[in-house]
Structure formats: structure tokens, C-alpha cells
Scaffold this motif. Structure first.
Motif, PDB file in Angstrom:
ATOM      1  N   GLU A   1       0.809  -1.214   0.000  1.00 55.00           N
ATOM      2  CA  GLU A   1       0.000   0.000   0.000  1.00 55.00           C
ATOM      3  C   GLU A   1       0.849   1.273   0.000  1.00 55.00           C
ATOM      4  O   GLU A   1       0.305   2.367   0.023  1.00 55.00           O
ATOM      5  N   THR A   2       2.168   1.124   0.000  1.00 55.65           N
ATOM      6  CA  THR A   2       3.094   2.262   0.077  1.00 55.65           C
ATOM      7  C   THR A   2       2.677   3.164   1.234  1.00 55.65           C
ATOM      8  O   THR A   2       2.418   4.345   1.080  1.00 55.65           O
ATOM      9  N   LEU A   3       2.643   2.563   2.409  1.00 53.38           N
ATOM     10  CA  LEU A   3       2.114   3.191   3.606  1.00 53.38           C
ATOM     11  C   LEU A   3       3.057   2.928   4.772  1.00 53.38           C
ATOM     12  O   LEU A   3       3.397   1.787   5.029  1.00 53.38           O
ATOM     13  N   GLY A   4       3.513   3.967   5.457  1.00 54.01           N
ATOM     14  CA  GLY A   4       4.401   3.794   6.596  1.00 54.01           C
ATOM     15  C   GLY A   4       3.664   3.258   7.810  1.00 54.01           C
ATOM     16  O   GLY A   4       2.451   3.393   7.931  1.00 54.01           O
TER      17      GLY A   4
ATOM     18  N   ASN B   1       9.483   3.555  -3.216  1.00 57.99           N
ATOM     19  CA  ASN B   1       8.663   3.577  -4.415  1.00 57.99           C
ATOM     20  C   ASN B   1       8.970   2.337  -5.245  1.00 57.99           C
ATOM     21  O   ASN B   1      10.130   2.062  -5.534  1.00 57.99           O
ATOM     22  N   ALA B   2       7.957   1.584  -5.595  1.00 55.18           N
ATOM     23  CA  ALA B   2       8.147   0.363  -6.389  1.00 55.18           C
ATOM     24  C   ALA B   2       8.392   0.745  -7.846  1.00 55.18           C
ATOM     25  O   ALA B   2       7.663   1.539  -8.423  1.00 55.18           O
ATOM     26  N   ARG B   3       9.420   0.185  -8.413  1.00 55.59           N
ATOM     27  CA  ARG B   3       9.784   0.412  -9.804  1.00 55.59           C
ATOM     28  C   ARG B   3       9.766  -0.922 -10.543  1.00 55.59           C
ATOM     29  O   ARG B   3      10.103  -1.955  -9.974  1.00 55.59           O
ATOM     30  N   PRO B   4       9.404  -0.902 -11.830  1.00 59.53           N
ATOM     31  CA  PRO B   4       9.434  -2.150 -12.605  1.00 59.53           C
ATOM     32  C   PRO B   4      10.845  -2.739 -12.647  1.00 59.53           C
ATOM     33  O   PRO B   4      11.830  -2.007 -12.708  1.00 59.53           O
ATOM     34  N   HIS B   5      10.926  -4.030 -12.590  1.00 57.83           N
ATOM     35  CA  HIS B   5      12.170  -4.795 -12.706  1.00 57.83           C
ATOM     36  C   HIS B   5      13.154  -4.534 -11.564  1.00 57.83           C
ATOM     37  O   HIS B   5      14.347  -4.762 -11.713  1.00 57.83           O
TER      38      HIS B   5
ATOM     39  N   SER C   1      11.329  -3.347  -1.672  1.00 57.99           N
ATOM     40  CA  SER C   1      11.980  -3.367  -0.368  1.00 57.99           C
ATOM     41  C   SER C   1      11.378  -2.303   0.537  1.00 57.99           C
ATOM     42  O   SER C   1      10.692  -1.391   0.089  1.00 57.99           O
ATOM     43  N   VAL C   2      11.633  -2.476   1.813  1.00 55.41           N
ATOM     44  CA  VAL C   2      11.119  -1.595   2.862  1.00 55.41           C
ATOM     45  C   VAL C   2      12.297  -1.199   3.734  1.00 55.41           C
ATOM     46  O   VAL C   2      13.187  -2.015   3.978  1.00 55.41           O
TER      47      VAL C   2
END
Length: 184
Positions: free
Chosen positions: A95-98, A123-127, A131-132
Motif C-alpha cells: 500500500e506504500t504506507l508507513g 517507491n516500487a519500480r518495474p524490474h 523493499s522496505v
């Protein structure tokens, strides 16, 4: 957030993300948070292997009593808290949520240590692997190696009404004929 390390790292992360939901991994400069590096870690978002550590600060490793590289994050928690921490970490990534959590653990002398856990997404990037990052900081300076962690409290850092639930987000990308069971 109660711990100064959590507040400082969140402020840096928040500044780097700007108007985005999360910053890119490349935007985080370790030199800019040099004084916090002992408390910072990065997890690979792989629930099947218990969210293994990619990087762990020296103080985080000292709390666990060993080097944490490639070890599972969830394995640091008592069995009663493992499912809960896995769910929190998954939501932070998906959810891109802290999230912020209060933890307790047992010291070698049997007394309780209180800690604060901050989990922040990248931020999730293709390929690129998801990670967190986060901070694990004890409120006492002299903790030594601790026993399994227990989650005592937690909350997410942003308003959930701004976010789409995972199920609805998945339906938005579906194309073609959709059958909704149970509706008339």
C-alpha cells in the motif's frame, strides 16, 4: 513517534518523497543520515522467506545478537507476533504506507526492554525488487542482545481513505467481462 531516531529518519524520508507516496531507493543518501545508520535497516519484501534483511545497522545487529544479513525479519519476533508483523510489513510494501510499532523484548537479566519500530516503503519500480526500510531503536541505550520481540501497539502513518484497498486496485486493472458473484 516517540524515539528521536524514528522522528529524524521519518522527516528525512518525508522530505525525499516530496509529493510522491514514497521516495525511490536511490534517493536515500546514507551520508545524510549518518548518525542514524546504526538503527536503520532495509528488508527485501519476500514474505515466503520472512522478509530477509538486505542491510542492517550495527545497533540493530547488536539487539539481535548476530549479523542479520539475509536472515528473516519475522524470525526476530515471538510466535504470537510473527503473523502480525508479517501482515504489517506486507501492507507497508503493498500500500506504500508507513507504519510505527511499539515493541517489547526480554533482556538477558529478565527485565523488559521497550523499542520503537518504524517501517517505511520505497517507491516500487518495474524490474527492481520491492523493499522496505526502517528504524529499530530501543529507548534504553544499554540493552545488549534481546530475546524475541513482541508487538504491543502499531498504527499506519497516513490516512487510509486516500488509498485504494488492494482488492479494488486489482479490479481496476481487470479488462473484459467481469462476473461479480452474490450480486443481483
Amino acid at each position: 513517534m516517540k524515539h528521536p531516531s524514528s522522528r529524524a529518519f521519518f522527516a528525512y524520508w518525508d522530505k525525499k518523497r516530496g509529493s510522491a507516496r514514497a521516495p525511490d531507493r536511490a534517493d536515500i543518501d546514507p551520508a545524510a543520515v549518518r548518525e542514524l545508520l546504526g538503527d536503520i535497516f532495509v528488508l527485501s519484501c519476500d514474505p515466503k522467506t520472512g522478509f530477509p534483511f538486505r542491510v542492517a545497522g550495527t545497533r540493530v545487529c547488536a539487539l539481535a545478537g548476530s549479523d542479520l544479513k539475509d536472515q528473516g525479519f519475522a524470525a526476530l519476533f515471538a510466535k504470537a507476533s510473527r503473523r502480525e508483523i508479517e501482515e504489517i510489513t506486507t501492507i507497508v510494501a503493498d500500500e506504500t504506507l508507513g507504519a510505527i510499532a511499539g515493541l517489547t523484548a526480554e533482556r538477558e537479566d529478565g527485565s523488559k526492554a521497550h523499542l520503537e519500530l518504524l517501517l517505511l516503503p520505497f517507491n516500487a519500480r518495474p524490474h527492481t525488487p520491492v523493499s522496505v526500510t526502517g528504524v529499530l531503536a530501543p529507548f534504553d541505550d544499554e540493552c545488549g542482545a534481546l530475546g524475541p520481540f513482541t508487538v504491543t501497539s502499531w498504527r499506519y502513518l497516513h490516512q487510509p481513505e486516500k488509498l485504494l484497498p488492494r482488492a479494488i486496485r486489482k479490479l481496476q486493472i481487470a479488462r473484459g467481462l467481469m462476473v461479480y458473484e452474490g450480486l443481483r
